[in-house]
Design an enzyme around this catalytic site. Structure first.
Site, PDB file in Angstrom:
ATOM      1  N   ARG A  81       0.859  -1.187   0.000  1.00 18.69           N
ATOM      2  CA  ARG A  81       0.000   0.000   0.000  1.00 18.69           C
ATOM      3  C   ARG A  81       0.895   1.237   0.000  1.00 18.69           C
ATOM      4  O   ARG A  81       1.732   1.407   0.892  1.00 18.69           O
ATOM      5  CB  ARG A  81      -0.906  -0.002   1.230  1.00 18.69           C
ATOM      6  CG  ARG A  81      -1.862   1.175   1.307  1.00 18.69           C
ATOM      7  CD  ARG A  81      -2.664   1.130   2.602  1.00 18.69           C
ATOM      8  NE  ARG A  81      -3.437  -0.096   2.713  1.00 18.69           N
ATOM      9  CZ  ARG A  81      -3.491  -0.855   3.809  1.00 18.69           C
ATOM     10  NH1 ARG A  81      -2.803  -0.509   4.886  1.00 18.69           N
ATOM     11  NH2 ARG A  81      -4.223  -1.937   3.840  1.00 18.69           N
ATOM     12  N   ARG A 151      -1.162   6.134   9.700  1.00 21.94           N
ATOM     13  CA  ARG A 151      -1.161   5.645   8.320  1.00 21.94           C
ATOM     14  C   ARG A 151      -1.442   6.768   7.313  1.00 21.94           C
ATOM     15  O   ARG A 151      -1.470   7.937   7.686  1.00 21.94           O
ATOM     16  CB  ARG A 151      -2.168   4.506   8.195  1.00 21.94           C
ATOM     17  CG  ARG A 151      -1.815   3.349   9.134  1.00 21.94           C
ATOM     18  CD  ARG A 151      -2.637   2.116   8.869  1.00 21.94           C
ATOM     19  NE  ARG A 151      -2.216   0.996   9.699  1.00 21.94           N
ATOM     20  CZ  ARG A 151      -2.710  -0.227   9.596  1.00 21.94           C
ATOM     21  NH1 ARG A 151      -3.666  -0.490   8.711  1.00 21.94           N
ATOM     22  NH2 ARG A 151      -2.295  -1.203  10.375  1.00 21.94           N
ATOM     23  N   LYS A 214      -2.846   0.436  15.136  1.00 22.30           N
ATOM     24  CA  LYS A 214      -2.878   1.339  13.984  1.00 22.30           C
ATOM     25  C   LYS A 214      -3.618   2.631  14.323  1.00 22.30           C
ATOM     26  O   LYS A 214      -4.483   2.659  15.206  1.00 22.30           O
ATOM     27  CB  LYS A 214      -3.537   0.649  12.793  1.00 22.30           C
ATOM     28  CG  LYS A 214      -4.971   0.203  13.029  1.00 22.30           C
ATOM     29  CD  LYS A 214      -5.485  -0.603  11.839  1.00 22.30           C
ATOM     30  CE  LYS A 214      -6.888  -1.141  12.096  1.00 22.30           C
ATOM     31  NZ  LYS A 214      -7.377  -1.959  10.982  1.00 22.30           N
ATOM     32  N   LYS A 216      -5.325   6.226  12.364  1.00 18.70           N
ATOM     33  CA  LYS A 216      -5.747   6.782  11.076  1.00 18.70           C
ATOM     34  C   LYS A 216      -6.180   8.235  11.244  1.00 18.70           C
ATOM     35  O   LYS A 216      -6.889   8.567  12.189  1.00 18.70           O
ATOM     36  CB  LYS A 216      -6.889   5.950  10.491  1.00 18.70           C
ATOM     37  CG  LYS A 216      -6.511   4.498  10.221  1.00 18.70           C
ATOM     38  CD  LYS A 216      -7.678   3.687   9.687  1.00 18.70           C
ATOM     39  CE  LYS A 216      -7.278   2.247   9.434  1.00 18.70           C
ATOM     40  NZ  LYS A 216      -8.417   1.430   8.928  1.00 18.70           N
ATOM     41  N   CYS A 434     -14.540  -4.076   0.408  1.00 21.98           N
ATOM     42  CA  CYS A 434     -13.100  -4.280   0.614  1.00 21.98           C
ATOM     43  C   CYS A 434     -12.615  -5.349  -0.362  1.00 21.98           C
ATOM     44  O   CYS A 434     -13.395  -5.959  -1.089  1.00 21.98           O
ATOM     45  CB  CYS A 434     -12.827  -4.700   2.055  1.00 21.98           C
ATOM     46  SG  CYS A 434     -13.420  -6.362   2.458  1.00 21.98           S
ATOM     47  N   CYS A 440      -6.874 -11.510   0.826  1.00 24.80           N
ATOM     48  CA  CYS A 440      -6.773 -11.098   2.225  1.00 24.80           C
ATOM     49  C   CYS A 440      -6.807 -12.312   3.157  1.00 24.80           C
ATOM     50  O   CYS A 440      -7.757 -13.095   3.118  1.00 24.80           O
ATOM     51  CB  CYS A 440      -7.899 -10.136   2.589  1.00 24.80           C
ATOM     52  SG  CYS A 440      -7.843  -9.614   4.322  1.00 24.80           S
ATOM     53  N   CYS A 479     -14.787  -9.301   6.520  1.00 26.17           N
ATOM     54  CA  CYS A 479     -14.545  -9.686   7.904  1.00 26.17           C
ATOM     55  C   CYS A 479     -14.893  -8.490   8.773  1.00 26.17           C
ATOM     56  O   CYS A 479     -15.214  -7.423   8.251  1.00 26.17           O
ATOM     57  CB  CYS A 479     -13.085 -10.126   8.090  1.00 26.17           C
ATOM     58  SG  CYS A 479     -11.920  -8.746   8.230  1.00 26.17           S
ATOM     59  N   CYS A 483     -12.484  -2.624   6.764  1.00 29.05           N
ATOM     60  CA  CYS A 483     -11.860  -1.952   5.612  1.00 29.05           C
ATOM     61  C   CYS A 483     -12.875  -1.424   4.605  1.00 29.05           C
ATOM     62  O   CYS A 483     -12.623  -0.425   3.946  1.00 29.05           O
ATOM     63  CB  CYS A 483     -10.882  -2.899   4.924  1.00 29.05           C
ATOM     64  SG  CYS A 483      -9.501  -3.404   5.979  1.00 29.05           S
TER      65      CYS A 483
END
Length: 570
Positions: A81, A151, A214, A216, A434, A440, A479, A483
């Site tokens: 990414r 990110r 993470k 964002k 996603c 994935c 899931c 995303c």
């Protein structure tokens, strides 16, 4: 007792904390793994560490079982990414990534993502270093686009539509640079940079153990909530006077990921901390991030994100600490309103007389299909384009800064290659998924591959119930990790198993309400049956211009989620 000690979660640290501590500032033994041609994958800690360098190890799950029968390891590869604050890329850079995707990826595609950047899927180990060096020569990197760091910073699209948009984009870039890791590991490993003594390096903002999870960040220009602020840890909402940016309202603690069966996890909207002037932006960004760095849960990763820290320590305590660290005081929030969040398709004229063309890219997958040569078309446009490209957080592509004399030529290319289709419905434009299967490793159910068929079924229902000019914000995620941002949709599907989803309804079009689970663990056929019934009722019972999400709340079909920490599972 210091506040840091007071608000620290005690207990055995998650193994990721050991991994980061022992990583030699994200170096690990990645260079050793790169030389190991016995396996196509990365081993031990390096499997996790490459994420900090913008990559995830994956394999093609469609052929996993067959390879096992042949006593072969999974076909390991990586997804990369890129880091592109605000999603901007130049035409010459586009041609570089177009060629690399064709020559060195298993799938040949460029994937635009909900993180307003592109991904390569299916890069084999022998080509990974070349990938980074190719991108670097083009002025692109993938530093900190994954892992426990801040990110890629999102920004409302079309930043040259007005001076305000341009300023917002510039701040998104400044925030991204300010919060980046300072370690030289990326340059050493991938670009053959000069090795430095890591003991002489420092991570003043992220810390040597980086973040608990993470993080964002977005910059958004109302009234367009095209970055879905409530999906993010930190959001700067642009406030203007007389068309000039004067500061931001700061929203903290949004996030959509959860874990099936674990009610201590839930999606959460961000809290509005208040207004700050422009000169405090970077200080506040660092203060929010370092407070989360020090107070976040390093014991249980499922409860490690900023949203859970706010729930645990209290919004007022977190806000007070941010004020202390940034040496500022939040003012009362300035008024703003979100009215839309989708992309605006077709041509828009900017302040300088140049034009911007937003192209709908279903699922963000840029590839040549029979009768729709999307990838070739984008490359042909890049060859003559004198402006830039702007990727959106909704997986679409803007051809920006087109002079009047090139407008028709670019439109002709877009039409010829299937990039502009008048027949694309509002419903298809308002749907998103996603990546999910086959790449994935977390995917439980189909998303990207199922979306086109699912949208066609919903289009048929809308027509059947005389609602063909309407649309529903519809999203699928394979899931519960969020995303596809299904937990901000009017109708959101969350993968539970092969062909099975949890069906959530009741979000709104503005992206400021979380949907509630309506039916659990049902098949795609059952979902469509429920939606057919609900759309029929919406058609017959709606108030004037009432959206689907607002209707199911008003009609009592589903209760609104008011405080997700307390009522999401009720």
């Amino acid at each position: 007792m210091s506040d840091d000690k007071k608000f620290t979660v005690e207990g055995k640290l998650a193994d990721n904390e050991r991994l980061k501590r022992e990583s030699n500032l994200l170096r690990g033994t990645i260079t050793t793994d790169l030389k190991d041609d016995v396996t196509g994958g990365f081993t031990a800690d390096n499997f996790q560490l490459i994420r900090f360098h913008g990559m995830y190890q994956q394999d093609d799950r469609d052929i996993r079982a067959e390879r096992m029968k042949q006593k072969l390891e999974p076909l390991h590869n990586v997804m990369l990414r890129a880091r592109l604050p605000g999603g901007i890329i130049q035409p010459d850079q586009w041609l570089v990534i177009d060629k690399f995707a064709a020559d060195y990826t298993m799938y040949g595609s460029i994937r635009l993502t909900t993180r307003q950047t592109f991904q390569f899927h299916g890069v084999l180990k022998p080509n990974i270093k070349q990938m980074h060096q190719t991108l670097n020569k083009a002025g692109i990197d993938s530093i900190a686009t994954a892992g426990d760091v801040n990110r890629n910073v999102l920004c409302t699209s079309n930043p040259v539509e007005s001076e305000l948009h341009q300023e917002a984009y510039e701040w998104a870039t400044k925030i991204s640079e300010h919060l980046l890791p300072k370690t030289k590991a990326y340059a050493e490993i991938w670009l053959d940079g000069e090795k430095v003594d890591s003991t002489q390096e420092d991570e003043p903002i992220l810390g040597t153990n980086y973040l608990p999870r993470k993080f964002k960040t977005t910059v958004v220009v109302p009234p367009h909530n095209d970055v879905d602020v409530h999906a993010n840890d930190l959001n700067f909402v642009a406030i203007a006077e007389n068309g000039k940016l004067i500061g931001f309202n700061v929203l903290v603690g949004g996030g959509l990921a959860m874990t099936h069966g674990d009610k201590s996890t839930f999606p959460r909207k961000a809290d509005d901390f208040g207004f700050i002037p422009l000169d405090k932006t970077l200080d506040v960004a660092a203060a929010v991030l370092t407070t989360q760095r020090d107070w976040g849960n390093r014991v249980n990763r499922k409860n490690a994100k900023t949203k859970y820290t706010l729930e645990r320590v209290g919004v007022d305590n977190f806000k007070a600490e941010v004020e202390k660290r940034s040496e500022t005081t939040f003012e009362d929030s300035r008024p703003y309103e979100f009215t839309t969040r989708g992309d605006r398709y077709g041509w828009v004229e900017g302040i300088d007389g140049k034009h911007h063309l937003t192209l709908f890219i279903e699922n963000g997958r840029i590839l040549d299909y029979p009768g729709k040569t999307l990838k070739t078309g984008c490359a042909e446009i890049a060859k003559i384009h004198t402006g830039d490209f702007r990727m959106t957080a909704n997986q679409n592509l803007i051809v920006a800064g087109v002079p009047s004399e090139l407008k028709q030529q670019i439109e002709d290319l877009a039409v010829a290659h299937g990039l502009m289709e008048a027949s694309v419905s509002n419903q298809r434009k308002d749907s998103m998924a996603c990546v999910s299967l086959p790449t994935c490793p977390l995917a439980m159910a189909e998303a990207e591959r199922y979306l086109p068929e699912a949208v066609s079924e919903i289009e048929a229902m809308l027509t059947k119930h005389k609602m063909q000019d309407e649309s529903i914000i519809y999203r699928i995620t394979g899931c519960p990790n969020g995303c596809g941002r299904a937990m901000l949709a009017e109708v959101g599907l969350v993968g539970k198993g092969p062909g099975k989803y949890n069906l959530h309804i009741g979000g709104n079009r503005e992206g400021t309400r979380i949907p509630r689970m309506y039916k659990e663990n049902i098949t795609d056929t059952e979902i469509m049956s429920h939606l057919d019934d609900l759309i029929g009722r919406w058609s017959n019972e709606r108030e004037e211009k009432e959206s689907f999400g607002d209707y199911v709340i008003r009609a009592g079909i589903i209760a609104p989620v008011v405080d997700s920490a307390r009522d999401f599972y009720d």
